[in-house]
Scaffold this motif. Structure first.
Motif, PDB file in Angstrom:
ATOM      1  N   TYR A 214       3.486  -5.798  -5.322  1.00  0.00           N
ATOM      2  CA  TYR A 214       3.177  -4.572  -6.061  1.00  0.00           C
ATOM      3  C   TYR A 214       3.483  -4.754  -7.548  1.00  0.00           C
ATOM      4  CZ  TYR A 214       3.019   0.241  -7.594  1.00  0.00           C
ATOM      5  OH  TYR A 214       2.705   1.381  -8.284  1.00  0.00           O
TER       6      TYR A 214
ATOM      7  N   LYS B  65       8.311  -1.052 -11.220  1.00  0.00           N
ATOM      8  CA  LYS B  65       8.481   0.277 -10.626  1.00  0.00           C
ATOM      9  C   LYS B  65       9.834   0.298  -9.935  1.00  0.00           C
ATOM     10  CE  LYS B  65       6.146   3.732  -7.848  1.00  0.00           C
ATOM     11  NZ  LYS B  65       4.825   4.155  -7.360  1.00  0.00           N
TER      12      LYS B  65
ATOM     13  N   GLU C 297       2.394   8.061  -6.601  1.00  0.00           N
ATOM     14  CA  GLU C 297       2.783   8.636  -7.894  1.00  0.00           C
ATOM     15  C   GLU C 297       4.284   8.838  -8.011  1.00  0.00           C
ATOM     16  OE1 GLU C 297       0.571  12.197  -8.454  1.00  0.00           O
ATOM     17  OE2 GLU C 297      -1.378  11.194  -8.578  1.00  0.00           O
TER      18      GLU C 297
ATOM     19  N   LYS D  42       0.831  -1.207   0.000  1.00  0.00           N
ATOM     20  CA  LYS D  42       0.000   0.000   0.000  1.00  0.00           C
ATOM     21  C   LYS D  42       0.866   1.258   0.000  1.00  0.00           C
ATOM     22  CE  LYS D  42      -3.606   2.345   2.697  1.00  0.00           C
ATOM     23  NZ  LYS D  42      -4.407   2.304   3.946  1.00  0.00           N
TER      24      LYS D  42
ATOM     25  N   TYR E 274       3.743   1.585  -1.311  1.00  0.00           N
ATOM     26  CA  TYR E 274       4.401   1.736  -2.614  1.00  0.00           C
ATOM     27  C   TYR E 274       3.445   2.267  -3.686  1.00  0.00           C
ATOM     28  CZ  TYR E 274       7.529  -1.649  -0.312  1.00  0.00           C
ATOM     29  OH  TYR E 274       8.343  -2.306   0.567  1.00  0.00           O
ATOM     30  N   ASP E 275       2.144   2.258  -3.374  1.00  0.00           N
ATOM     31  CA  ASP E 275       1.140   2.714  -4.342  1.00  0.00           C
ATOM     32  C   ASP E 275       1.094   4.236  -4.312  1.00  0.00           C
ATOM     33  OD1 ASP E 275      -0.861   2.836  -6.184  1.00  0.00           O
ATOM     34  OD2 ASP E 275      -2.451   2.161  -4.830  1.00  0.00           O
TER      35      ASP E 275
ATOM     36  N   GLN F  86       1.057  -6.984  -9.353  1.00  0.00           N
ATOM     37  CA  GLN F  86      -0.267  -6.412  -9.603  1.00  0.00           C
ATOM     38  C   GLN F  86      -0.245  -5.203 -10.533  1.00  0.00           C
ATOM     39  OE1 GLN F  86      -2.746  -6.203  -6.194  1.00  0.00           O
ATOM     40  NE2 GLN F  86      -4.179  -4.721  -7.048  1.00  0.00           N
ATOM     41  N   TYR F  87       0.786  -4.354 -10.385  1.00  0.00           N
ATOM     42  CA  TYR F  87       0.784  -3.083 -11.112  1.00  0.00           C
ATOM     43  C   TYR F  87       1.879  -2.956 -12.175  1.00  0.00           C
ATOM     44  CZ  TYR F  87      -2.271  -1.689  -7.278  1.00  0.00           C
ATOM     45  OH  TYR F  87      -3.296  -1.615  -6.358  1.00  0.00           O
ATOM     46  N   GLY F  88       2.837  -3.864 -12.191  1.00  0.00           N
ATOM     47  CA  GLY F  88       3.930  -3.766 -13.151  1.00  0.00           C
ATOM     48  C   GLY F  88       5.195  -3.194 -12.520  1.00  0.00           C
TER      49      GLY F  88
END
Length: 279
Positions: free
Chosen positions: A103, A110, A76, A71, A73-74, A106-108
């Motif tokens: 992370y 980073k 911008e 959470k 790391y989520d 789920q999101y790719g």
């Protein structure tokens, strides 16, 4: 926002950064008997120390979940730096690494770098503020990652506590030789190893002698002292921290000094009167 620095709650941040959007503190939980206390902005050190003193059971800590780190790391922010307790002292580091994997799954991809501080308390602070310093210099993510690892490897952590029982009972003194009887008023001087474990490097008869020996160790082992920030954290004993500061500054000159009170996790392990030094 170009970057974000995530720390677990064993890291003592200066007051001006606690509300800074560039930083996020992921809290551990503290267990004192049947009470579960979150190491966040609601933590009350005085009340916590009273509960610990009144409880016959040894207090314990519980690390954040991987999902809680995920959470954090989520964001911008393009670059995320994560600083945790030593992996040899806590599961916080492993949770942070697993959170990164979750992370990315789920999101790719980073740019997230998890730093094992191989330390605790103000040792984490040292690394977190270095990450900020390097980012503000405009360095690339890859360069900062390399420099943070080098800085971590050059850092030294020391501490003197009135009471080592919490560390001992929670298995954080594995490999340390049997400690001398507390009835003799002999205070061990402890240090963090390069692997992030704990070793005894000396002892003093009484707290004043132990602090002097710790100051001697700081002065002996530091390199490029004038380029370094001396950080001291204390558990409910500002006078002792100031004495430690003077003892060290009588021996070496440093770039700056930061003195802070311990948050929850550090208060649990340092106990009332403990002093931690990093440089």
């Amino acid at each position: 926002m170009r970057y974000k620095i995530v720390v677990d709650s064993c890291c003592e941040l200066p007051e001006e950064y606690k509300k800074d959007p560039r930083f996020e503190i992921v809290p551990l939980a503290l267990e004192v008997g049947a009470d579960r206390i979150w190491d966040d902005e609601t933590f009350d050190q005085a009340e916590f120390l009273r509960k610990v003193a009144a409880c016959p059971e040894c207090p314990k800590s519980a690390c954040p979940s991987p999902e809680r780190y995920m959470k954090a790391y989520d964001t911008e922010a393009e670059h995320v730096y994560v600083v945790t307790l030593s992996a040899n002292l806590s599961g916080s580091h492993n949770s942070a690494v697993l959170g990164k994997s979750l992370y990315i799954e789920q999101y790719g991809e980073k740019q997230i770098h998890v730093v094992d501080s191989c330390s605790a308390s103000c040792g984490e602070t040292q690394i977190a503020l270095k990450a900020m310093e390097y980012e503000e210099q405009g360095l690339s993510f890859e360069v900062i990652v390399d420099k943070l690892e080098q800085f971590r490897n050059s850092m030294h952590t020391y501490f003197v506590l009135d009471n080592l029982e919490t560390l001992r009972k929670n298995g954080r003194l594995t490999g340390v030789k049997a400690l001398v009887a507390s009835t003799l008023n002999i205070k061990p001087v402890m240090a963090g190893t390069r692997e992030g474990t704990i070793e005894q490097i000396g002892q003093g008869i009484g707290i004043k002698k132990a602090l002097q020996k710790m100051a001697d160790a700081v002065a002996k082992n530091v390199t490029n002292a004038q380029e370094r920030v001396l950080m001291i954290t204390h558990c409910n004993n500002a006078e002792r921290a100031q004495s430690m500061k003077k003892l060290i500054l009588d021996r070496i000159s440093v770039k700056d000094v930061l003195v802070m009170d311990t948050a929850g996790v550090s208060s649990m392990y340092a106990n009332d009167g403990g002093v931690i030094v990093t440089i």
